[in-house]
Design an enzyme around this catalytic site. Structure first.
Site, short mmCIF file in Angstrom:
data_model
loop_
_atom_site.label_atom_id
_atom_site.label_comp_id
_atom_site.label_asym_id
_atom_site.label_seq_id
_atom_site.Cartn_x
_atom_site.Cartn_y
_atom_site.Cartn_z
N LYS A 9 8.61 -20.00 12.82
CA LYS A 9 9.11 -20.90 11.79
C LYS A 9 8.01 -21.78 11.19
CE LYS A 9 13.78 -21.05 13.76
NZ LYS A 9 14.94 -21.91 14.11
N TYR A 49 21.00 -17.52 7.09
CA TYR A 49 21.77 -18.35 8.03
C TYR A 49 23.21 -18.55 7.55
CZ TYR A 49 17.71 -19.75 10.90
OH TYR A 49 16.63 -19.78 11.77
N PHE A 57 24.33 -29.25 9.92
CA PHE A 57 22.88 -29.19 9.79
C PHE A 57 22.40 -28.11 8.82
CE2 PHE A 57 24.12 -26.69 13.59
CZ PHE A 57 23.59 -25.44 13.28
N ARG A 85 15.30 -13.89 23.72
CA ARG A 85 16.00 -15.18 23.80
C ARG A 85 15.63 -15.94 25.07
NH1 ARG A 85 19.52 -16.23 19.77
NH2 ARG A 85 20.87 -17.58 20.99
N THR A 91 17.86 -23.48 22.45
CA THR A 91 17.70 -23.94 21.06
C THR A 91 17.13 -25.35 21.02
OG1 THR A 91 19.63 -22.61 20.45
CG2 THR A 91 18.94 -24.32 18.88
N ARG A 102 9.77 -22.41 23.38
CA ARG A 102 10.25 -23.69 22.84
C ARG A 102 9.87 -24.87 23.74
NH1 ARG A 102 15.91 -21.05 20.83
NH2 ARG A 102 15.36 -20.70 18.64
N ASN A 112 12.25 -25.76 15.91
CA ASN A 112 12.16 -25.21 17.26
C ASN A 112 11.32 -23.93 17.36
OD1 ASN A 112 13.96 -23.51 16.07
ND2 ASN A 112 15.62 -23.79 17.52
N HIS A 115 12.80 -18.12 15.92
CA HIS A 115 14.16 -17.60 15.85
C HIS A 115 14.17 -16.25 16.53
CE1 HIS A 115 18.03 -16.31 14.25
NE2 HIS A 115 17.43 -15.13 14.05
N GLU A 126 19.51 -8.83 10.32
CA GLU A 126 18.32 -9.68 10.10
C GLU A 126 17.07 -8.84 9.81
OE1 GLU A 126 19.89 -13.52 12.69
OE2 GLU A 126 18.28 -12.29 13.52
P1 CMP Z 1 17.93 -20.57 15.32
O1 CMP Z 1 17.88 -19.91 16.64
O2 CMP Z 1 17.03 -20.05 14.25
O3 CMP Z 1 19.43 -20.55 14.78
C1 CMP Z 1 19.97 -21.55 13.94
C2 CMP Z 1 19.05 -22.71 13.78
O4 CMP Z 1 19.69 -23.89 13.35
C3 CMP Z 1 18.45 -23.08 15.12
O5 CMP Z 1 17.55 -22.11 15.55
C4 CMP Z 1 17.86 -24.44 14.81
O6 CMP Z 1 16.66 -24.36 14.05
C5 CMP Z 1 18.96 -24.98 13.91
N1 CMP Z 1 19.92 -25.79 14.66
C6 CMP Z 1 20.80 -25.38 15.59
N2 CMP Z 1 21.56 -26.40 16.04
C7 CMP Z 1 21.12 -27.47 15.37
C8 CMP Z 1 21.52 -28.85 15.39
N3 CMP Z 1 22.49 -29.29 16.19
N4 CMP Z 1 20.88 -29.67 14.56
C9 CMP Z 1 19.91 -29.22 13.74
N5 CMP Z 1 19.50 -27.92 13.68
C10 CMP Z 1 20.10 -27.07 14.49
#
Ligand code: CMP
Length: 137
Positions: A9, A49, A57, A85, A91, A102, A112, A115, A126
């Site tokens: 990212k 997304y 968010f 994962r 996450t 992470r 984070n 992905h 994807e």
């Molecule tokens: P990702 O695994 O790419 O999938 C969805 C993304 O949304 C996640 O990683 C984070 O970057 C973001 N995300 C998920 N939960 C939250 C949250 N509670 N607040 C802000 N961003 C979030």
């Protein structure tokens, strides 16, 4: 063999962590099938997304994902989806285990670092979202 889709990212690219993240992926046994650097537009991020469109968010996430260059990649190994994962960690980096990407690099639940696809159907969607078949080698 299974394939999964990943994004390094914009936060990680900005901080110069791309090579370190790729090294962790290769050390964990993933083969890089495809990789490219690109600036994801906000509409592209929204399409990618789309399952999160109703989340509070969503706007912030798509703004962040279009805030600078990212690397999109396809990775291959046995059990690639679950293993990536596991390697990424939770996450929210506050909940990520030691030794995960992470835990090591992520600054917040949104910024984070990486992905990774969460299921086979998601991985297929994807991969197809960012790559043509001829780019997968
Ligand atoms: P990702 O695994 O790419 O999938 C969805 C993304 O949304 C996640 O990683 C984070 O970057 C973001 N995300 C998920 N939960 C939250 C949250 N509670 N607040 C802000 N961003 C979030």
């Amino acid at each position: 063999m299974q394939r999964t889709f990943s994004i390094i990212k914009p936060d990680a690219v900005r901080k110069g962590q791309t090579a370190a993240v790729l090294a962790m992926m290769e050390a964990a046994g993933f083969r890089i099938v495809a990789i490219k650097k690109l600036s994801i537009s906000k509409p592209q991020a929204a399409g990618f997304y789309a399952v999160h469109a109703q989340r509070p968010f969503f706007d912030s996430l798509t703004t962040f994902m279009s805030s600078g260059p990212a690397f999109v990649l396809v990775l291959e190994k046995e059990n690639a989806i679950a293993d990536l994962r596991k390697l990424m960690g939770a996450t929210n980096p506050a909940n990520a285990e030691e030794g995960t990407i992470r835990k090591k690099f992520a600054g917040s639940i949104e910024e984070n670092t990486v992905h990774g696809s969460d299921a086979e159907e998601t991985a297929a969607f994807e991969i197809g979202y960012f790559f043509a078949g001829y780019e997968l080698v």
